[in-house]
Design an enzyme around this catalytic site. Structure first.
Site, PDB file in Angstrom:
ATOM      1  CB  THR A  42      -2.989   6.415 -12.432  1.00 46.60           C
ATOM      2  OG1 THR A  42      -1.735   6.646 -11.868  1.00 46.60           O
ATOM      3  CG2 THR A  42      -3.988   6.240 -11.458  1.00 46.60           C
ATOM      4  CB  THR A  54       0.844   9.170  -9.716  1.00 44.43           C
ATOM      5  OG1 THR A  54       2.243   8.866  -8.709  1.00 44.43           O
ATOM      6  CG2 THR A  54       1.509  10.654 -10.419  1.00 44.43           C
ATOM      7  CD  GLU A 111       4.530   6.905  -5.030  1.00 43.16           C
ATOM      8  OE1 GLU A 111       5.546   6.895  -4.479  1.00 43.16           O
ATOM      9  OE2 GLU A 111       4.141   6.767  -6.284  1.00 43.16           O
ATOM     10  CG  LEU A 127       7.050   5.110  -1.474  1.00 41.96           C
ATOM     11  CD1 LEU A 127       6.035   3.942  -1.304  1.00 41.96           C
ATOM     12  CD2 LEU A 127       7.706   5.419  -0.360  1.00 41.96           C
ATOM     13  CE  LYS A 145       4.673  10.434  -7.734  1.00 39.06           C
ATOM     14  NZ  LYS A 145       5.773   9.669  -7.304  1.00 39.06           N
ATOM     15  CG  PHE A 168      17.755  11.811 -10.325  1.00 34.98           C
ATOM     16  CD1 PHE A 168      16.736  11.312 -11.317  1.00 34.98           C
ATOM     17  CD2 PHE A 168      17.432  11.180  -9.011  1.00 34.98           C
ATOM     18  CE1 PHE A 168      15.899  10.315 -10.968  1.00 34.98           C
ATOM     19  CE2 PHE A 168      16.665  10.150  -8.600  1.00 34.98           C
ATOM     20  CZ  PHE A 168      15.636   9.801  -9.703  1.00 34.98           C
ATOM     21  CB  CYS A 197       7.225   7.191 -11.607  1.00 36.43           C
ATOM     22  SG  CYS A 197       6.535   6.161 -10.019  1.00 36.43           S
ATOM     23  CE  LYS A 245      15.160   2.101  -8.631  1.00 34.64           C
ATOM     24  NZ  LYS A 245      15.104   3.146  -7.641  1.00 34.64           N
ATOM     25  NE  ARG A 281       5.522  -1.147 -13.293  1.00 32.24           N
ATOM     26  CZ  ARG A 281       4.950  -0.875 -11.959  1.00 32.24           C
ATOM     27  NH1 ARG A 281       3.600  -0.488 -12.073  1.00 32.24           N
ATOM     28  NH2 ARG A 281       5.390  -0.735 -11.071  1.00 32.24           N
TER      29      ARG A 281
END
Length: 437
Positions: free
Chosen positions: A89, A124, A149, A151, A202, A247, A258, A322, A329
């Site tokens: 998505t 998502t 999810e 993940l 989410k 974070f 994401c 990372k 992406r």
């Protein structure tokens, strides 16, 4: 636990992890993908995704007969009790989520679904998509459930098998329970709610994580102004359980598959629904401004004096978004690289997950096969991804290759004392040389 017959449509990061892990806990899973060459490779347990434990789970699933791969979505769903839609998505026009793949598969499989099957949105998706998919299916006997999810790339198998929570959103509570039961072996808290709340959960989670990262990056700038140490500051506030330490490490900005698309999609939803959410917009704008600020530091240190980097060669260490993944992406490393390129820099990069330049990066930079080749003749070195073995490089040798003895460590990864012994000047984020040493 009752064994269920499960179909997973899409074998990307989420789909393959979902299929392999559900097979590992005892379900019979058929994974479908439109890419027939990929299906053939997966049928031989050849996994292209860099994810610890995933190739082994795929092999175990194939050997046990609980996991199979097919190229036909209709064939995959024909005997399934539960069908997961794990489809891309991406960010579409104006920042909204592009649901074309989800809608196309819903249209493709609707007549092949067995009576009383449950269709699960694992992708998502914006609020309201569960109802939208139900309308596309046009099957009153088919319940559609949201099961987002959570993940992390590089920890996806661990996160699936040991989740913090399982969120299931269903208008039909019996259907929601059927989906929740798939995870019974995992002993995780289950949040049973309505579809809209599950879908929003989410987006809210990813927005909050992005907000923490933007906060940490801005706080690092404040630390630099007052000669404070960002590491000590975030450690101090992180001990507060209401805040937490995760974070809060500054870096070259946030990105990945994401956070960027989900924050922009949520912003679009807010705008379309007439909800003003200035904190969300500020989180996005802060990330962009932070990256520009880092580039200005490099320009100030490496420019011949006119604000341009034309003719200046720079070595970039790390390109993936990372460490522990090959995913490019929306990588913040690439965002920094593009800004440096706009200023005229010649970029040579090394990343242990990349053996050659992807075609779409050939005009941006040159991939090298070692950090030393990247550094040879470069004005300075810029660390952009936190690959652990960058700490163990022969920095004395790197110093001899660089034209100027400067390392911009935009992950605060390296040991400044180690670089000092190599006659290199270290520049981190939110930490002075003395503090970091």
């Amino acid at each position: 636990m009752r064994e269920r017959r499960v179909a997973v449509i899409g074998t990307g990061y989420v789909g393959l992890t979902t299929g392999a892990c559900l097979a590992a806990v005892g379900h019979r899973v058929v994974c479908a993908d439109a890419d027939h060459r990929k299906v053939e490779r997966l049928g031989r347990a050849e996994v292209d995704i860099l994810e610890p434990g995933l190739p082994e789970l795929v092999r175990d699933g194939l050997d046990s007969g609980r996991l199979t791969f097919v190229g036909d979505s209709r064939a995959a769903v024909g005997e399934a009790d539960v069908v997961f839609l794990c489809l891309p998505t991406p960010m579409g026009v104006g920042g909204a989520a592009d649901l074309a793949a989800v809608e196309a598969v819903a249209d493709e499989v609707r007549s092949a679904l067995r009576r009383s099957a449950v269709v699960v949105n694992k992708s998502t998706v914006p609020v309201g998509t569960t109802e939208r998919v139900a309308a596309l299916l046009g099957r009153p006997d088919i319940a559609v459930v949201s099961n987002p999810e959570f993940l992390r790339e590089g920890h996806a198998v661990q996160d699936f098998l040991h989740p913090d929570r399982v969120v299931v959103g269903a208008a039909d509570q019996e259907a929601g329970q059927r989906v929740a039961e798939l995870y019974a072996e995992l002993d995780a808290p289950v949040v049973l709610t309505d579809p809209a709340s599950a879908e929003l959960t989410k987006y809210a989670a990813n927005f909050f994580l992005a907000m923490k990262l933007s906060f940490a990056n801005n706080l690092a700038t404040l630390c630099e102004r007052f000669d404070a140490d960002i590491h000590d500051v975030v450690t101090g506030i992180g001990h507060d359980p209401r805040i937490g330490r995760a974070f809060l490490d500054p870096g070259p900005g946030w990105g990945g598959s994401c956070l960027p698309k989900d924050t922009h999609a949520l912003l679009t939803v807010c705008e379309e629904s007439g909800v003003d959410f200035p904190l969300l917009r500020a989180t996005i704008d802060t990330n962009v401004e932070h990256q520009r600020r880092l580039v200005e530091r490099v320009v100030a240190g490496c420019s011949p004096g006119n604000g341009s980097l034309r003719g200046v060669r720079l070595a970039l260490l790390g390109l993936t978004f990372k460490a522990g993944t090959s995913d490019l992406r929306d990588s913040p490393a690439l965002a920094i690289a593009r800004l440096l390129k706009e200023r005229g820099a010649d970029l040579y990069a090394y990343d242990p997950a990349l053996s050659e330049s992807p075609p779409d990066l050939s005009d941006l930079l040159t991939i090298t096969d070692s950090p030393e080749r990247a550094a040879d003749g470069a004005r300075a070195c810029v660390v952009l991804t936190e690959w652990p073995h960058f700490r163990e490089l022969d920095w004395e040798a790197m110093a001899g290759l660089l034209e100027a003895p400067v390392v911009y460590d935009f992950r605060n990864l390296l040991d400044p004392l180690r670089l000092d012994r190599a006659a290199l000047s270290w520049e981190g984020i939110g930490r002075s040389y003395a503090m970091a040493g």
